[in-house]
Every structure is written in structure tokens, then in C-alpha cells.
Design a protein around this motif. Structure first.
Motif, PDB file in Angstrom:
ATOM      1  N   TYR A  89     -28.269 -25.074   7.177  1.00 41.72           N
ATOM      2  CA  TYR A  89     -27.203 -24.701   8.117  1.00 41.72           C
ATOM      3  C   TYR A  89     -25.886 -25.389   7.762  1.00 41.72           C
ATOM      4  CZ  TYR A  89     -25.205 -23.325  12.605  1.00 41.72           C
ATOM      5  OH  TYR A  89     -24.425 -22.761  13.580  1.00 41.72           O
ATOM      6  N   TRP A 117     -25.023 -14.764  11.221  1.00 42.74           N
ATOM      7  CA  TRP A 117     -26.199 -14.522  10.387  1.00 42.74           C
ATOM      8  C   TRP A 117     -26.966 -15.811  10.118  1.00 42.74           C
ATOM      9  CZ3 TRP A 117     -27.707 -16.365   5.627  1.00 42.74           C
ATOM     10  CH2 TRP A 117     -28.801 -15.718   5.039  1.00 42.74           C
ATOM     11  N   ILE A 118     -26.265 -16.868   9.708  1.00 47.23           N
ATOM     12  CA  ILE A 118     -26.955 -18.122   9.390  1.00 47.23           C
ATOM     13  C   ILE A 118     -27.506 -18.760  10.654  1.00 47.23           C
ATOM     14  CG2 ILE A 118     -24.898 -19.580   9.523  1.00 47.23           C
ATOM     15  CD1 ILE A 118     -27.876 -19.900   7.071  1.00 47.23           C
ATOM     16  N   ALA A 120     -28.644 -17.117  13.295  1.00 39.40           N
ATOM     17  CA  ALA A 120     -29.867 -16.370  13.605  1.00 39.40           C
ATOM     18  C   ALA A 120     -31.002 -16.743  12.661  1.00 39.40           C
ATOM     19  CB  ALA A 120     -29.591 -14.863  13.540  1.00 39.40           C
ATOM     20  N   ALA A 121     -30.694 -16.887  11.362  1.00 37.52           N
ATOM     21  CA  ALA A 121     -31.726 -17.232  10.387  1.00 37.52           C
ATOM     22  C   ALA A 121     -32.310 -18.613  10.655  1.00 37.52           C
ATOM     23  CB  ALA A 121     -31.147 -17.163   8.971  1.00 37.52           C
ATOM     24  N   VAL A 122     -31.446 -19.583  10.927  1.00 38.64           N
ATOM     25  CA  VAL A 122     -31.907 -20.945  11.187  1.00 38.64           C
ATOM     26  C   VAL A 122     -32.708 -21.002  12.486  1.00 38.64           C
ATOM     27  CG1 VAL A 122     -31.097 -23.240  11.828  1.00 38.64           C
ATOM     28  CG2 VAL A 122     -30.138 -22.104   9.832  1.00 38.64           C
ATOM     29  N   THR A 123     -32.249 -20.277  13.498  1.00 44.93           N
ATOM     30  CA  THR A 123     -32.975 -20.254  14.769  1.00 44.93           C
ATOM     31  C   THR A 123     -34.375 -19.690  14.590  1.00 44.93           C
ATOM     32  OG1 THR A 123     -30.894 -19.984  15.974  1.00 44.93           O
ATOM     33  CG2 THR A 123     -32.922 -19.435  17.146  1.00 44.93           C
ATOM     34  N   TRP A 124     -34.497 -18.633  13.802  1.00 40.90           N
ATOM     35  CA  TRP A 124     -35.814 -18.046  13.597  1.00 40.90           C
ATOM     36  C   TRP A 124     -36.696 -18.903  12.698  1.00 40.90           C
ATOM     37  CZ3 TRP A 124     -39.013 -14.872  15.756  1.00 40.90           C
ATOM     38  CH2 TRP A 124     -38.535 -13.980  16.706  1.00 40.90           C
ATOM     39  N   LEU A 125     -36.100 -19.695  11.821  1.00 36.77           N
ATOM     40  CA  LEU A 125     -36.899 -20.663  11.062  1.00 36.77           C
ATOM     41  C   LEU A 125     -37.530 -21.687  12.003  1.00 36.77           C
ATOM     42  CD1 LEU A 125     -34.722 -21.392   7.882  1.00 36.77           C
ATOM     43  CD2 LEU A 125     -36.953 -20.261   7.975  1.00 36.77           C
ATOM     44  N   LYS A 128     -40.268 -19.868  14.099  1.00 36.89           N
ATOM     45  CA  LYS A 128     -41.459 -19.645  13.263  1.00 36.89           C
ATOM     46  C   LYS A 128     -42.234 -20.937  13.058  1.00 36.89           C
ATOM     47  CE  LYS A 128     -41.223 -20.447   9.237  1.00 36.89           C
ATOM     48  NZ  LYS A 128     -41.544 -21.641   8.384  1.00 36.89           N
TER      49      LYS A 128
END
Length: 237
Positions: A89, A117-118, A120-125, A128
Motif C-alpha cells: 500500500y 484500486w489499491i 480495494a486490493a489491500v482491503t481484500w488481501l 482473505k
């Protein structure tokens, strides 16, 4: 009380997400149950073949067994995962932010890109990771009932509570993240940023003027080209 609070957060987050993001509820639960099923089978296999596991493919010295051990340790290492996600991030966002601030002093700041975008990607990491960790912890909680000497019944309450905590955090983070996409939350951000609007307008003033001039030039480029062709035709005739 802690268990009830965690369960309340879990149920509340699911009830919120199911209205507009039901697919995400399914995805998080799928990650949880996938890890629970896989590791429950692995734990039972190791316990049932404890006398011969050292020489089998599931041994920690074998490639397959070593990969499973590595995956479990990595999936349960919150500290390393936290540093990895934070590094990704910061590496994407910090250069943009510093460029915006420094160039904004001279009125040349451009709009930040890839922020949503980043994020959302970090949040989903994170989501998960918590769902996977919760599934592994639940598998360990079940294995604590029979898998002595690796796990003991006394480990059950701790593992169960940790599993509930991780899956609850996973859904709560997802709920908070998608709440920020709501119109009312964006209106709140607009209200908060309103006093700083003159400053942000100045920071992007020259960049906005250059973009406006470029857009205007492109808008009328075809007209000038057409006029030149028409003038050339008249002169030749």
C-alpha cells in the motif's frame, strides 16, 4: 460477553452486506470453509498416521509436506502479512501523495490515480487473510478434540474464540469498506473537504489549465484540419 459481541458484529456485517454485496458474503465463507475442510483432513491424516508420517510424502522434509507446513505458517503469521500488505500500500500510494503535495506548492498537482484500486486490493488481501486464518483455527479447534499429543482438549476454547474473532473481523472490515462506497458517506467527505477547497483548487490550478487547453486544442483540431483542406482546394482550383 466477548463471544456475543463478536457474533453480533459478524451477523450485523452479514446483514448489511447481503443487500448490495451478497456475492462477497459467499466468497468470504467459501474461503473459510475451504481452509477448514482441507486442514481438517490434513490434521486427521497426520494424527491417524503419526507413526509412519516421518517417511511419507506428508512429512515436513518432503516437498509436499514442506509446502503444506510453509502454507500453514504463512497463513497464520499475522505480523509478516501485516508488513507485506502495508508495504504494498505504501509503495503505491506514498510516491503519488508526496508528488501531489510537492508539485501542489507550485500549483501543478495532478489527480491521484489508483487510490481506490489499491485500497480495494489491500482491503481484500486483509479480508482473505482473516478468512483463511479463521478456517485453519477452526480446523485446529476440532482437531483438539482428538489429535493428542499435537493438540489437546484444553486448546479448544482458545482456538474456537480466535477463529470466531478472525471471521468476524473479516466481515466487519468488508462491511466498513463497502459502507464507504455509500452515497451518504461520500457526501460526508465532501462536507469535510469543503473548507480546503480553495487550497486544493490552487494546488491543481496550473495542471487543470494545461489540461483544459489541451482538451480545447483537440476539440477544434478537426475543424482546423478541415478548413486547411478546404482552403487548399480553393487555391488550387
Amino acid at each position: 460477553m466477548a463471544d456475543l459481541a463478536l457474533l453480533g458484529g459478524l451477523v450485523g456485517a452479514i446483514l448489511y452486506l447481503r443487500h448490495k454485496h451478497p456475492g462477497h458474503v459467499f466468497t468470504i465463507w467459501y474461503a473459510f470453509w475451504l481452509m477448514f475442510t482441507l486442514f481438517s483432513g490434513l490434521f486427521f491424516y497426520v494424527w491417524a498416521h503419526s507413526e509412519t508420517i516421518a517417511g511419507s510424502a506428508m512429512s515436513g522434509a518432503a516437498p509436499l509436506g514442506g509446502f503444506i507446513v510453509w502454507f500453514q505458517n504463512t497463513s497464520m503469521d499475522f505480523r509478516d502479512e501485516r508488513y507485506l500488505i502495508a508495504s504494498i500500500y505504501i509503495a503505491v500510494l506514498l510516491p503519488q501523495l508526496m508528488s501531489y503535495l510537492v508539485s501542489g506548492i507550485f500549483g501543478c498537482a495532478n489527480r491521484l490515480i489508483l487510490v481506490e484500486w489499491i485500497t480495494a486490493a489491500v482491503t481484500w488481501l486483509v479480508i482473505k487473510f482473516l478468512a483463511v486464518l479463521s478456517g485453519i483455527l477452526m480446523a485446529q479447534a476440532v482437531a483438539a478434540l482428538y489429535a493428542a499429543p499435537y493438540l489437546h482438549p484444553a486448546d479448544l476454547p482458545k482456538k474456537l474464540l480466535q477463529s470466531i474473532m478472525m471471521i468476524s473481523l473479516s466481515f466487519v472490515i468488508a462491511g466498513i469498506f463497502y459502507f464507504t462506497y455509500e452515497y451518504r458517506f461520500k457526501r460526508l467527505l465532501v462536507t469535510i473537504r469543503r473548507p480546503f477547497k480553495p487550497l486544493t483548487r490552487y494546488m491543481a490550478s496550473y495542471a487543470a489549465s494545461a489540461e483544459a487547453r489541451a482538451a480545447k486544442k483537440m476539440r477544434y483540431a478537426w475543424l482546423r484540419k478541415r478548413a486547411r483542406k478546404l482552403a487548399s482546394g480553393v487555391l488550387w482550383n
